[in-house]
Each structure stands twice: as C-alpha cells, then as structure tokens.
Design a protein around this motif. Structure first.
Motif, mmCIF file in Angstrom:
data_model
loop_
_atom_site.group_PDB
_atom_site.id
_atom_site.type_symbol
_atom_site.label_atom_id
_atom_site.label_comp_id
_atom_site.label_asym_id
_atom_site.label_seq_id
_atom_site.Cartn_x
_atom_site.Cartn_y
_atom_site.Cartn_z
ATOM 1 N N ARG A 193 -28.773 -67.093 -1.548
ATOM 2 C CA ARG A 193 -27.738 -67.730 -2.378
ATOM 3 C C ARG A 193 -27.348 -66.808 -3.535
ATOM 4 O O ARG A 193 -28.198 -66.361 -4.291
ATOM 5 C CB ARG A 193 -28.238 -69.072 -2.916
ATOM 6 N N ALA A 194 -26.051 -66.545 -3.658
ATOM 7 C CA ALA A 194 -25.588 -65.611 -4.681
ATOM 8 C C ALA A 194 -24.767 -66.288 -5.782
ATOM 9 O O ALA A 194 -24.882 -65.950 -6.958
ATOM 10 C CB ALA A 194 -24.756 -64.505 -4.041
ATOM 11 N N SER A 195 -23.937 -67.245 -5.412
ATOM 12 C CA SER A 195 -23.107 -67.946 -6.398
ATOM 13 C C SER A 195 -22.822 -69.348 -5.891
ATOM 14 O O SER A 195 -22.861 -69.613 -4.683
ATOM 15 C CB SER A 195 -21.797 -67.189 -6.639
ATOM 16 N N TRP A 196 -22.519 -70.249 -6.806
ATOM 17 C CA TRP A 196 -22.323 -71.648 -6.417
ATOM 18 C C TRP A 196 -21.482 -72.401 -7.438
ATOM 19 O O TRP A 196 -21.277 -71.948 -8.564
ATOM 20 C CB TRP A 196 -23.688 -72.334 -6.271
ATOM 21 N N ALA A 226 -20.587 -69.833 -10.285
ATOM 22 C CA ALA A 226 -19.237 -69.304 -10.081
ATOM 23 C C ALA A 226 -18.480 -69.136 -11.386
ATOM 24 O O ALA A 226 -17.768 -68.145 -11.584
ATOM 25 C CB ALA A 226 -18.471 -70.217 -9.136
ATOM 26 N N VAL A 227 -18.633 -70.086 -12.292
ATOM 27 C CA VAL A 227 -17.883 -70.017 -13.550
ATOM 28 C C VAL A 227 -18.250 -68.763 -14.340
ATOM 29 O O VAL A 227 -17.419 -68.195 -15.061
ATOM 30 C CB VAL A 227 -18.135 -71.286 -14.392
ATOM 31 N N GLY A 244 -18.387 -65.390 -6.670
ATOM 32 C CA GLY A 244 -18.048 -66.561 -7.468
ATOM 33 C C GLY A 244 -16.700 -67.121 -7.053
ATOM 34 O O GLY A 244 -16.513 -68.335 -6.947
ATOM 35 N N HIS A 245 -15.759 -66.216 -6.792
ATOM 36 C CA HIS A 245 -14.441 -66.631 -6.316
ATOM 37 C C HIS A 245 -14.528 -67.255 -4.927
ATOM 38 O O HIS A 245 -13.783 -68.192 -4.608
ATOM 39 C CB HIS A 245 -13.486 -65.437 -6.287
ATOM 40 N N GLU A 246 -15.440 -66.736 -4.093
ATOM 41 C CA GLU A 246 -15.604 -67.297 -2.755
ATOM 42 C C GLU A 246 -16.023 -68.765 -2.848
ATOM 43 O O GLU A 246 -15.452 -69.640 -2.181
ATOM 44 C CB GLU A 246 -16.652 -66.500 -1.974
#
Length: 270
Positions: A193-196, A226-227, A244-246
C-alpha cells in the motif's frame, strides 16, 4: 389648519389642481401592489401545487443510495473503464481499467483492526470492491464502497470525526487492497500500500475509499495519504509516482457514479 391642494398647469397654461392626478397615481400604485401580491401569491400557490421536494428528495436519495449494492449492476458502480480527465499530476489525464471485482461481502476481514473500529459506529451492511490498473499498467488501485447501516446524523458525526481527528491521514487506518489472483494486482498486499483516501459521505449511508500501489508488487516503507502525496513539492516516492492522484482520482469518479445512480430519475437532468 388645512392646506390647499397643490396646483399645476394644463396644456393651455391654466392653473389646475393636482389632487385628481395624485389620486389617479395613488389608485394606479395600489393596483400595482395588488397585482404584485397576486403574482407572488400565484407563484407560491403554484409551488404548493407542484410540491417542494427538496427535503423529501434528499431523503429519497439517501435511502436509494443505501440499496444500490443490490439494485444496480456492477458495471454502473464500478465501470469497466474510468476516464479521469485532469486527474493526474499537473492535471494530466488518467484512464483506469477494471481488472477484478470482489464478491460482495461483509466487513469482517476487509479492514485493519483500527479502521474497522473507527467505522464501527455506522455499521456494515455490505462491502463492494474492485481493483483497477492504469493505462501504463504501472499502478494498481483498489476502490471500495462500504454501505453502512447508519442514518444521516450518524454519517455526519463520522465525517466530523474523520475531519477533526485526521483519521484519513493515519497510516494505521489505511484500507486493505483487493489482490485478485491471476491479475496484475495478485501481489497487491498490505505491505504494498502506497497511498490512500477515505471519503465519508453525509448525503448517503456510504463510505468510499481507495488504496493504490505499484503493479510490480514492490513494498512501501513510507505510505502517504493522497491529500499529502498530491501536494506540490512532495519528494516521497508515492508522491513522485503520482500514486496519491491514482487513489484520489479514481475514488472521486466512483463516488460520482454512485451519486448519479442514487439520484431519483425525476431529479436527473433531461
């Protein structure tokens, strides 16, 4: 003491009392007032006859949204292809393709313990999940739609708590991905997990979330919400990769599709 009526002049320059003209203007003004009141009254009556459905419409949409998990085809909730115009870094366009849909289920094993605890006040009626890959097949993103058992007040309270306590930024409250076998997301586990992002809706009994990572299965030591990952100048690896954009871009568009399906047909633009 009394005053005489003011005078004017007629077309032959003869003195003429203005009382009649004043009376005529008074009558005309009164008529305008009556006419205006009539128009306003008519408009109000028309509104009553038609019915102001603002409040009822919101309630209908809220109730409708809660039943979408069994009344709307999966292709409408999770489109096979999602276009994200301006959703990438620098307003670049994005395109996502759905590669897997999880069976609808409960929430028992879908969230890490602390996130499950945070969501407990609104309950879990059903959970739908799908995983997407970007056009370059470099990134995978799982999007989830949690249908809760809560009313509008409870959803509002949860949204307030997430905002005030910054729950959406905590790494111990990251959603879990859906790692479908025999897909590019087969290696997309909790360590990847990288961003959410987590969005608590207040006009529907729904929580929409998304979590993104690399399609090659690499682990991530410092995941970013993400923010934060979307902020300009962030040098973190997930931010530099646009993960984050994804997560945010895909979650937003799935949320829009959900709202569209929840809007009564009579309220949708023709």
């Amino acid at each position: 003491m009394s005053f005489g009526e003011p005078e004017g002049y007629d077309e032959r320059a003869r003195p003429r009392p203005l009382g009649a003209r004043v009376r005529m203007r008074t009558v005309a003004a009164a008529a305008c007032v009556v006419l205006g009141l009539g128009l306003i009254g008519g408009a109000m009556t028309g509104s009553w006859l038609v019915g102001d459905s603002g409040g009822d419409g919101a309630k209908d949409s809220f109730a409708t949204a809660g039943s979408l998990w069994h009344s709307v085809p999966v292709d409408q909730l999770f489109p096979r292809n999602v276009e994200g115009k301006g959703a990438g870094p620098g307003d670049a366009d994005r395109t996502w393709t759905r590669i897997a849909v999880a069976p609808d289920s409960g929430c028992a094993d879908a969230f890490d313990p602390l996130l499950r605890q945070a969501l407990a006040p609104v309950g879990c009626q059903r959970l739908l999940r799908a995983t997407y890959v970007d056009a370059t097949q470099s990134y995978v993103t799982t999007v989830g739609i949690l249908f809760t058992k809560a009313d509008a007040a409870a959803m509002s309270a949860l949204d307030t708590r997430f905002s005030k306590e910054g729950l959406g930024r905590r790494t111990d409250l990251m959603p879990r991905p859906y790692a479908a076998k025999d897909t590019l997301a087969a290696g997309f586990g909790t360590a990847q997990r990288a961003s959410w992002t987590v969005s608590v809706l207040t006009d529907a009994p729904v929580v929409v979330y998304a979590v993104s990572g690399w399609a090659d299965g690499r682990t991530v030591d410092d995941p970013q919400p993400a923010v934060t990952a979307m902020e300009s100048g962030d040098t973190n690896a997930p931010a530099q990769a646009g993960l984050g954009h994804e997560a945010k871009g895909l979650a937003d568009r799935i949320e829009r599709a959900l709202r569209k399906n929840a809007t009564p047909a009579s309220e949708q633009p023709s």
